[in-house]
Motif scaffolding. Structure first.
Motif, PDB file in Angstrom:
ATOM      1  N   GLN A   1     -16.223  28.873 -31.097  1.00 46.34           N
ATOM      2  CA  GLN A   1     -16.224  29.802 -29.956  1.00 46.34           C
ATOM      3  C   GLN A   1     -15.897  29.068 -28.663  1.00 46.34           C
ATOM      4  O   GLN A   1     -15.889  27.842 -28.618  1.00 46.34           O
ATOM      5  CB  GLN A   1     -17.614  30.437 -29.839  1.00 46.34           C
ATOM      6  CG  GLN A   1     -17.783  31.601 -30.813  1.00 46.34           C
ATOM      7  CD  GLN A   1     -19.142  32.233 -30.670  1.00 46.34           C
ATOM      8  OE1 GLN A   1     -20.097  31.567 -30.297  1.00 46.34           O
ATOM      9  NE2 GLN A   1     -19.224  33.518 -30.969  1.00 46.34           N
ATOM     10  N   ASP A   2     -15.675  29.845 -27.595  1.00 49.33           N
ATOM     11  CA  ASP A   2     -15.495  29.317 -26.236  1.00 49.33           C
ATOM     12  C   ASP A   2     -14.412  28.248 -26.146  1.00 49.33           C
ATOM     13  O   ASP A   2     -14.603  27.214 -25.515  1.00 49.33           O
ATOM     14  CB  ASP A   2     -16.812  28.738 -25.698  1.00 49.33           C
ATOM     15  CG  ASP A   2     -17.905  29.777 -25.687  1.00 49.33           C
ATOM     16  OD1 ASP A   2     -17.571  30.955 -25.420  1.00 49.33           O
ATOM     17  OD2 ASP A   2     -19.068  29.425 -25.953  1.00 49.33           O
ATOM     18  N   ARG A   3     -13.304  28.492 -26.787  1.00 46.91           N
ATOM     19  CA  ARG A   3     -12.182  27.560 -26.706  1.00 46.91           C
ATOM     20  C   ARG A   3     -12.549  26.148 -27.154  1.00 46.91           C
ATOM     21  O   ARG A   3     -12.061  25.163 -26.607  1.00 46.91           O
ATOM     22  CB  ARG A   3     -11.617  27.543 -25.281  1.00 46.91           C
ATOM     23  CG  ARG A   3     -11.016  28.882 -24.854  1.00 46.91           C
ATOM     24  CD  ARG A   3     -10.705  28.920 -23.368  1.00 46.91           C
ATOM     25  NE  ARG A   3      -9.508  28.150 -23.011  1.00 46.91           N
ATOM     26  CZ  ARG A   3      -8.268  28.574 -23.242  1.00 46.91           C
ATOM     27  NH1 ARG A   3      -8.053  29.704 -23.835  1.00 46.91           N
ATOM     28  NH2 ARG A   3      -7.249  27.836 -22.871  1.00 46.91           N
ATOM     29  N   LYS A   4     -13.451  26.061 -28.127  1.00 47.51           N
ATOM     30  CA  LYS A   4     -13.783  24.747 -28.691  1.00 47.51           C
ATOM     31  C   LYS A   4     -13.161  24.644 -30.083  1.00 47.51           C
ATOM     32  O   LYS A   4     -12.991  25.649 -30.783  1.00 47.51           O
ATOM     33  CB  LYS A   4     -15.295  24.579 -28.817  1.00 47.51           C
ATOM     34  CG  LYS A   4     -16.040  24.630 -27.495  1.00 47.51           C
ATOM     35  CD  LYS A   4     -15.859  23.348 -26.701  1.00 47.51           C
ATOM     36  CE  LYS A   4     -16.651  23.412 -25.410  1.00 47.51           C
ATOM     37  NZ  LYS A   4     -15.974  22.733 -24.307  1.00 47.51           N
ATOM     38  N   LEU A   5     -12.824  23.414 -30.444  1.00 51.66           N
ATOM     39  CA  LEU A   5     -12.243  23.162 -31.755  1.00 51.66           C
ATOM     40  C   LEU A   5     -13.020  22.019 -32.403  1.00 51.66           C
ATOM     41  O   LEU A   5     -13.551  21.154 -31.715  1.00 51.66           O
ATOM     42  CB  LEU A   5     -10.760  22.780 -31.605  1.00 51.66           C
ATOM     43  CG  LEU A   5      -9.869  23.800 -30.878  1.00 51.66           C
ATOM     44  CD1 LEU A   5      -8.570  23.148 -30.423  1.00 51.66           C
ATOM     45  CD2 LEU A   5      -9.579  24.999 -31.761  1.00 51.66           C
ATOM     46  N   TYR A   6     -13.054  22.026 -33.722  1.00 48.58           N
ATOM     47  CA  TYR A   6     -13.839  21.009 -34.426  1.00 48.58           C
ATOM     48  C   TYR A   6     -12.974  20.304 -35.462  1.00 48.58           C
ATOM     49  O   TYR A   6     -12.279  20.949 -36.253  1.00 48.58           O
ATOM     50  CB  TYR A   6     -15.038  21.679 -35.100  1.00 48.58           C
ATOM     51  CG  TYR A   6     -15.853  20.735 -35.951  1.00 48.58           C
ATOM     52  CD1 TYR A   6     -16.580  19.698 -35.363  1.00 48.58           C
ATOM     53  CD2 TYR A   6     -15.876  20.872 -37.338  1.00 48.58           C
ATOM     54  CE1 TYR A   6     -17.319  18.824 -36.140  1.00 48.58           C
ATOM     55  CE2 TYR A   6     -16.613  19.998 -38.122  1.00 48.58           C
ATOM     56  CZ  TYR A   6     -17.332  18.967 -37.519  1.00 48.58           C
ATOM     57  OH  TYR A   6     -18.059  18.102 -38.292  1.00 48.58           O
ATOM     58  N   CYS A   7     -12.994  18.969 -35.434  1.00 49.22           N
ATOM     59  CA  CYS A   7     -12.288  18.206 -36.456  1.00 49.22           C
ATOM     60  C   CYS A   7     -13.305  17.718 -37.485  1.00 49.22           C
ATOM     61  O   CYS A   7     -14.164  16.895 -37.163  1.00 49.22           O
ATOM     62  CB  CYS A   7     -11.552  17.008 -35.860  1.00 49.22           C
ATOM     63  SG  CYS A   7     -10.856  15.937 -37.140  1.00 49.22           S
ATOM     64  N   PRO A   8     -13.222  18.226 -38.729  1.00 51.00           N
ATOM     65  CA  PRO A   8     -14.197  17.834 -39.758  1.00 51.00           C
ATOM     66  C   PRO A   8     -14.107  16.346 -40.097  1.00 51.00           C
ATOM     67  O   PRO A   8     -15.117  15.709 -40.375  1.00 51.00           O
ATOM     68  CB  PRO A   8     -13.797  18.688 -40.971  1.00 51.00           C
ATOM     69  CG  PRO A   8     -12.847  19.714 -40.463  1.00 51.00           C
ATOM     70  CD  PRO A   8     -12.221  19.164 -39.232  1.00 51.00           C
ATOM     71  N   LYS A   9     -12.904  15.793 -40.015  1.00 52.67           N
ATOM     72  CA  LYS A   9     -12.744  14.403 -40.428  1.00 52.67           C
ATOM     73  C   LYS A   9     -13.398  13.447 -39.431  1.00 52.67           C
ATOM     74  O   LYS A   9     -14.105  12.522 -39.815  1.00 52.67           O
ATOM     75  CB  LYS A   9     -11.249  14.084 -40.572  1.00 52.67           C
ATOM     76  CG  LYS A   9     -10.988  12.829 -41.370  1.00 52.67           C
ATOM     77  CD  LYS A   9      -9.507  12.683 -41.680  1.00 52.67           C
ATOM     78  CE  LYS A   9      -9.218  11.270 -42.148  1.00 52.67           C
ATOM     79  NZ  LYS A   9      -7.796  10.951 -41.991  1.00 52.67           N
ATOM     80  N   CYS A  10     -13.159  13.718 -38.122  1.00 50.12           N
ATOM     81  CA  CYS A  10     -13.739  12.853 -37.101  1.00 50.12           C
ATOM     82  C   CYS A  10     -15.144  13.310 -36.720  1.00 50.12           C
ATOM     83  O   CYS A  10     -15.816  12.629 -35.956  1.00 50.12           O
ATOM     84  CB  CYS A  10     -12.889  12.847 -35.831  1.00 50.12           C
ATOM     85  SG  CYS A  10     -11.172  12.436 -36.081  1.00 50.12           S
ATOM     86  N   ASP A  11     -15.554  14.476 -37.185  1.00 52.22           N
ATOM     87  CA  ASP A  11     -16.807  15.093 -36.774  1.00 52.22           C
ATOM     88  C   ASP A  11     -16.875  15.171 -35.249  1.00 52.22           C
ATOM     89  O   ASP A  11     -17.837  14.749 -34.622  1.00 52.22           O
ATOM     90  CB  ASP A  11     -18.012  14.313 -37.344  1.00 52.22           C
ATOM     91  CG  ASP A  11     -19.317  15.073 -37.094  1.00 52.22           C
ATOM     92  OD1 ASP A  11     -19.261  16.317 -37.012  1.00 52.22           O
ATOM     93  OD2 ASP A  11     -20.370  14.427 -36.970  1.00 52.22           O
ATOM     94  N   LYS A  12     -15.801  15.684 -34.660  1.00 51.64           N
ATOM     95  CA  LYS A  12     -15.724  15.743 -33.199  1.00 51.64           C
ATOM     96  C   LYS A  12     -15.396  17.157 -32.750  1.00 51.64           C
ATOM     97  O   LYS A  12     -14.570  17.831 -33.358  1.00 51.64           O
ATOM     98  CB  LYS A  12     -14.639  14.778 -32.708  1.00 51.64           C
ATOM     99  CG  LYS A  12     -14.484  14.726 -31.195  1.00 51.64           C
ATOM    100  CD  LYS A  12     -13.446  13.679 -30.787  1.00 51.64           C
ATOM    101  CE  LYS A  12     -12.988  13.827 -29.346  1.00 51.64           C
ATOM    102  NZ  LYS A  12     -13.982  13.718 -28.315  1.00 51.64           N
ATOM    103  N   VAL A  13     -16.108  17.608 -31.699  1.00 53.50           N
ATOM    104  CA  VAL A  13     -15.799  18.898 -31.094  1.00 53.50           C
ATOM    105  C   VAL A  13     -14.872  18.674 -29.906  1.00 53.50           C
ATOM    106  O   VAL A  13     -15.150  17.851 -29.039  1.00 53.50           O
ATOM    107  CB  VAL A  13     -17.085  19.627 -30.625  1.00 53.50           C
ATOM    108  CG1 VAL A  13     -16.717  20.910 -29.895  1.00 53.50           C
ATOM    109  CG2 VAL A  13     -17.994  19.922 -31.808  1.00 53.50           C
ATOM    110  N   TRP A  14     -13.762  19.388 -29.933  1.00 52.37           N
ATOM    111  CA  TRP A  14     -12.761  19.247 -28.868  1.00 52.37           C
ATOM    112  C   TRP A  14     -12.771  20.460 -27.950  1.00 52.37           C
ATOM    113  O   TRP A  14     -12.959  21.578 -28.403  1.00 52.37           O
ATOM    114  CB  TRP A  14     -11.349  19.173 -29.471  1.00 52.37           C
ATOM    115  CG  TRP A  14     -10.983  17.885 -30.108  1.00 52.37           C
ATOM    116  CD1 TRP A  14     -11.039  17.582 -31.430  1.00 52.37           C
ATOM    117  CD2 TRP A  14     -10.462  16.727 -29.458  1.00 52.37           C
ATOM    118  NE1 TRP A  14     -10.583  16.312 -31.655  1.00 52.37           N
ATOM    119  CE2 TRP A  14     -10.228  15.757 -30.452  1.00 52.37           C
ATOM    120  CE3 TRP A  14     -10.172  16.403 -28.126  1.00 52.37           C
ATOM    121  CZ2 TRP A  14      -9.713  14.496 -30.167  1.00 52.37           C
ATOM    122  CZ3 TRP A  14      -9.656  15.156 -27.845  1.00 52.37           C
ATOM    123  CH2 TRP A  14      -9.437  14.216 -28.852  1.00 52.37           C
TER     124      TRP A  14
END
Ligand SMILES: [Zn+2]
Length: 396
Positions: A336-349
């Motif tokens: 939500q809220d224009r956030k993105l998640y990379c499962p490999k890096c475990d990072k929220v962008w």
């Protein structure tokens, strides 16, 4: 002999153009010139549509006898044909073009500019002198002997002169990537610079506010087209001033950061309106989409010519995947809220940060910087009638 080919990368020279808009007080005698030139352009458009000339010179041949009857200096005939031919050739025009607003455009052979005194011809051996208002911003352009002067466009409110120079494009030491979206321009640099220019969000708000004002005004003054037209034009100018001011401040900030650090600028190429619908959060109404497209295009255009003027290389990169892949290469998951998640890096962008970083990391296409903009800066009151035809806003 190609022995010198292995020397350092050749620097590219671009022709950078900037139109500077001057305020002035239009003398009464200009009114009939505006009107005549407008009629000449419209006549030439009609001649072009009937005669289908293959070139501007073909149109001059066809239209010369008719335009000569206006009794103005030959420069006016050549210029009216040039204006008419570019309108006639515009592939996007939907109906027969009609120039509804008076103005004068003359090539650089026909006027003289000494400091702030502009001399334009009227009929053979007759001239009008116009005194331009010049600030500290304007004077360096007039007094710089290295700048070439191009055409002059005169409207009721301003005189706009195109200046050009040859600029050597710098070899960049790094890059900034731009993500232009409806809320802001997000910038990421190879030096880890991160910044969001938020003023862009205000532009769409301003545009919506003025759309409402104009709708109100149209309703109220339905009976009086003359007063209505003046009022609407006034609001249109205010809107234009306020919106371009915001975009100017954003693009100036971006380009001067790049110049200070000797960085190149990478942007995504605008690929039509659908992309912008996807970029925004919600699928806005048609109007909003159109405004965003305008803001997007205007931001790119201004970044482009400001960069060209300073020798900062600007590149359009392939936008594919800029907001769907992490720099590590994995696909990101939309939160939500224009956030993105990379499962490999475990990072929220943050979506915009990610996009600008990806743009920054894009390969430079053919290592070829953009050509300098043809148009440069438009007058603050939108005194570039030709560009308005392109947008199909002038009607008869
Ligand atoms: Zn990742």
């Amino acid at each position: 002999m190609h022995a010198t080919q292995t020397e350092s990368t050749p620097r590219r020279v671009v022709q950078a153009v900037k139109s500077i808009s001057f305020r002035y007080v239009a003398p009464a005698e200009l009114a009939s010139l505006f009107e005549d030139f407008r009629s000449m352009c419209n006549d030439a458009v009609r001649v072009a549509i009937d005669g289908k000339p293959r070139s501007r010179f073909g149109l001059i041949e066809l239209a010369y006898p008719r335009l000569k009857e206006y009794g103005l200096h030959t420069h006016y005939i050549l210029s009216a044909c040039e204006v008419a031919y570019s309108v006639y050739r515009n592939k996007n025009r939907k109906r027969i073009p009609y120039i509804g607003k008076g103005f004068i455009k003359l090539d650089n052979q026909s006027y003289q500019l000494s400091h702030l005194l502009l001399r334009i011809p009227t009929s053979a051996r007759n001239f009008i002198f116009l005194t331009l208002g010049g600030s500290d911003y304007h004077l360096p352009f007039i007094d710089d002997p290295d700048l070439k002067r191009g055409s002059v466009t005169i409207t009721e409110r301003s005189v706009s002169i195109a200046f050009s120079k040859e600029v050597q494009t710098l070899e960049p030491l790094g890059y900034i990537g731009l993500d232009i979206n409806e809320r802001n321009v997000t910038v990421s640099g190879t030096d880890c610079y991160e910044h969001k220019f938020d003023e862009l969000g205000e532009v769409v708000e301003i545009k919506e506010k003025y759309r409402e004002i104009r709708a109100e005004v149209s309703k109220k003054i339905r009976g009086d087209r003359r007063i209505g037209g003046e009022l609407l034009a006034k609001y249109g100018r205010r809107e234009k001033n306020r919106t371009t001011q915001r975009i100017h401040s954003v693009t100036k900030g971006i380009v001067s950061y790049a110049e200070r650090n000797r960085f190149g600028i990478k942007m995504e190429k605008l690929r039509g309106i659908r992309k912008l619908y996807r970029k925004g959060n919600g699928q806005g109404p048609y109007f909003r989409g159109r405004m965003n497209t305008w803001v997007f295009g205007e931001t790119q255009r201004q970044t482009d010519y400001k960069a060209a003027w300073l020798g900062v290389p600007a590149y359009y990169v392939n936008p594919r995947g800029t907001s769907s892949n992490c720099p590590c290469g994995s696909r990101v998951v939309t939160l939500q809220d224009r956030k993105l998640y990379c499962p490999k890096c475990d990072k929220v962008w943050d979506r915009d940060d990610l996009a600008s970083k990806n743009v920054m990391a894009c390969a430079v296409p053919q290592a070829r910087p953009l050509r300098g903009s043809d148009e440069g800066e438009r007058g603050d009151d939108g005194s570039n009638p030709q560009s308005r035809w392109g947008e199909g806003k002038l009607g008869g």
